[in-house]
Design an enzyme around this catalytic site. Structure first.
Site, PDB file in Angstrom:
ATOM      1  CE1 TYR A  38      -3.535  -3.102   0.372  1.00  0.00           C
ATOM      2  CE2 TYR A  38      -4.758  -0.924   1.182  1.00  0.00           C
ATOM      3  CZ  TYR A  38      -4.679  -1.797   0.515  1.00  0.00           C
ATOM      4  OH  TYR A  38      -5.667  -2.501   1.030  1.00  0.00           O
ATOM      5  CE  LYS A  50       1.497 -17.811  -3.110  1.00  0.00           C
ATOM      6  NZ  LYS A  50       0.554 -19.139  -3.398  1.00  0.00           N
ATOM      7  CG  ASP A 104      -8.195  -4.281   1.597  1.00  0.00           C
ATOM      8  OD1 ASP A 104      -8.781  -4.008   2.009  1.00  0.00           O
ATOM      9  OD2 ASP A 104      -8.465  -4.848   0.361  1.00  0.00           O
ATOM     10  CG  ASP A 130      -2.377 -19.986  -2.042  1.00  0.00           C
ATOM     11  OD1 ASP A 130      -1.839 -19.846  -0.880  1.00  0.00           O
ATOM     12  OD2 ASP A 130      -1.616 -20.911  -2.956  1.00  0.00           O
ATOM     13  CG  ASP A 152     -13.487  -6.663   2.540  1.00  0.00           C
ATOM     14  OD1 ASP A 152     -14.142  -6.312   3.421  1.00  0.00           O
ATOM     15  OD2 ASP A 152     -13.956  -5.966   1.338  1.00  0.00           O
TER      16      ASP A 152
HETATM   17  C1  IPM Z   1     -10.214  -0.897   4.236  1.00  0.00           C
HETATM   18  C2  IPM Z   1     -10.755  -0.214   2.705  1.00  0.00           C
HETATM   19  C3  IPM Z   1      -9.039   0.333   2.773  1.00  0.00           C
HETATM   20  C4  IPM Z   1      -8.459  -0.520   2.322  1.00  0.00           C
HETATM   21  C5  IPM Z   1      -9.682   1.062   0.876  1.00  0.00           C
HETATM   22  C6  IPM Z   1     -10.541   1.778   1.497  1.00  0.00           C
HETATM   23  C7  IPM Z   1      -8.656   2.387   1.181  1.00  0.00           C
HETATM   24  O1  IPM Z   1     -11.083  -1.885   1.821  1.00  0.00           O
HETATM   25  O2  IPM Z   1     -10.170  -0.310   5.369  1.00  0.00           O
HETATM   26  O3  IPM Z   1     -10.391  -2.295   4.133  1.00  0.00           O
HETATM   27  O4  IPM Z   1      -7.803  -1.395   1.588  1.00  0.00           O
HETATM   28  O5  IPM Z   1      -7.372  -0.645   3.096  1.00  0.00           O
HETATM   29 MG    MG Z   2     -10.994  -3.497   2.409  1.00  0.00          MG
END
Ligand code: IPM
Ligand code: MG
Length: 361
Positions: A141, A192, A248, A224, A252
């Protein structure tokens, strides 16, 4: 002593969910005789519109002096036309870097009341309680060089750099070991290392620390496989430690296991435990302004704020109990209702949590 809390409502559904969380914070503070002083500032798209910068200096000044920050969400289609370096998301990355919020905690907890909303079978997720510890201010990042360049032959090339030094790895890994000590005693570091040197170093440095935490059982997993295991048998995990990009993605995935990303809080802490708290979900521009957003992720983020930055764990517990109480009573926003027609508004959900706080206190 008054605590100074900075609100950054941001874009899309951000303002709706933050205002409900603010009411909950006021209610819980009244119960415990805590004094909270709120400020509000712009971050993300709204900051671009009003001040021409996704992380303006006025916000920076307030952020640096606050005891804790509560953020809604940033971004939306309106600003997607901007170049990467000028987007709302850059504001979020800038505040994380500016305050050195390297430790991102993303708990994925399944409220039993929501087992049916999970994308997995109830028996796979019943009792799910895992914590993702994501490194937040390094890795790909932020690594340099980065960019998009055009060669003399007119071919465009995009590139980023995944880089961690051992100091960065060590400080996040130590915190992950400590969280594992306070929880189930198991830490799985995700990398990884079969391909990427940066994560070979990650694995080595994490392994070197293990002898300092003999009560923690350390394991390593390739990312993975970790993605697969999260949807195959997620209850095998206690604490997952990983870098910025993998964290990240995996957070999710973990969110979906719990029924809705609308339920998941997060904390981003620096070495002094000052922090920024935000729901894991995004700005959801498709439902913004309609009262459909689930405020519980932000309300639960406020609970984390009391626990980690204000050291008020009883206040945090009360908020979490109030959320459980409301779920028990059957109230559901659209994302967790499962039925198209039966759901309550953002405001009604906030009202119910506020009411539960005084009932349960
Ligand atoms: C998160 C989001 C952020 C990230 C974005 C909005 C920059 O997806 O906080 O997970 O990728 O860190
Ligand atoms: Mg995110």
């Amino acid at each position: 002593m008054a605590y100074r809390v900075l609100l950054l409502p941001g874009d899309g559904i951000g303002p709706e969910v933050v205002s409900q969380a603010q009411r909950v914070m006021e209610a819980v503070s009244a119960q415990f005789g805590l004094q909270l002083e709120f400020d509000s500032a712009d971050l993300g798209g709204i900051a671009i519109d009003r001040q021409g910068d996704p992380y303006p200096s006025s916000t920076q000044t307030l952020a640096k002096s606050a005891d804790a920050i509560l953020l809604g969400a940033v971004g939306g289609p309106k600003w997607d036309v901007l170049p990467a370096s000028a987007r709302p998301e850059r504001g979020l990355l800038a505040i994380r870097a500016d305050l050195d919020l390297f430790c991102n905690l993303r708990p994925a907890l399944l409220f039993p009341q929501l087992a049916a909303s999970s994308s997995l079978k109830p028996e796979l997720v019943a009792g799910l309680d895992l914590l993702i510890v994501r490194e937040l201010t390094g890795g790909i990042y932020f690594g340099q060089p980065r960019g998009i360049e055009t060669s003399t032959a007119g071919i465009r090339k995009g590139f980023n750099t995944d880089v961690y030094d051992e100091v960065e790895i060590r400080r996040i890994a130590r915190l992950a070991f400590q969280f594992a000590q306070k929880r189930g005693g198991r830490l799985c570091s995700v990398d990884k290392a079969n391909v990427l040197e940066v994560t070979m170093l990650w694995r080595d440095v994490v392994s070197e620390l293990a002898s300092d935490y003999p009560d923690v059982e350390l394991s390593h997993m390739y990312v993975d496989n970790a993605a697969m295991q999260l949807v195959r048998a997620p209850k095998q995990f206690d604490v997952l430690l990983t870098g910025n990009l993998f964290g990240d993605i995996l957070s999710d995935t973990a969110a979906m296991l719990t029924g809705s990303i609308g339920m998941l809080p997060s904390a981003s802490l620096n070495a002094d435990s000052r922090g920024l708290y935000e729901p894991v979900h995004g700005s959801a521009p498709d439902i913004a302004g309609q009262g459909k957003a689930n405020p519980l992720a932000t309300i639960l983020s406020a609970a984390m704020l009391f626990r980690y930055s204000l050291d008020q764990s009883e206040a945090a517990d009360l908020i979490e109990k109030a959320v459980e109480h409301v779920l028990d009573s059957g109230l559901r926003t659209a994302d967790i209702s499962g039925k198209e027609s039966e759901f309550v508004t953002t405001q009604t959900m906030g009202d119910a949590v506020v009411a539960a706080i005084s009932t349960l206190a």
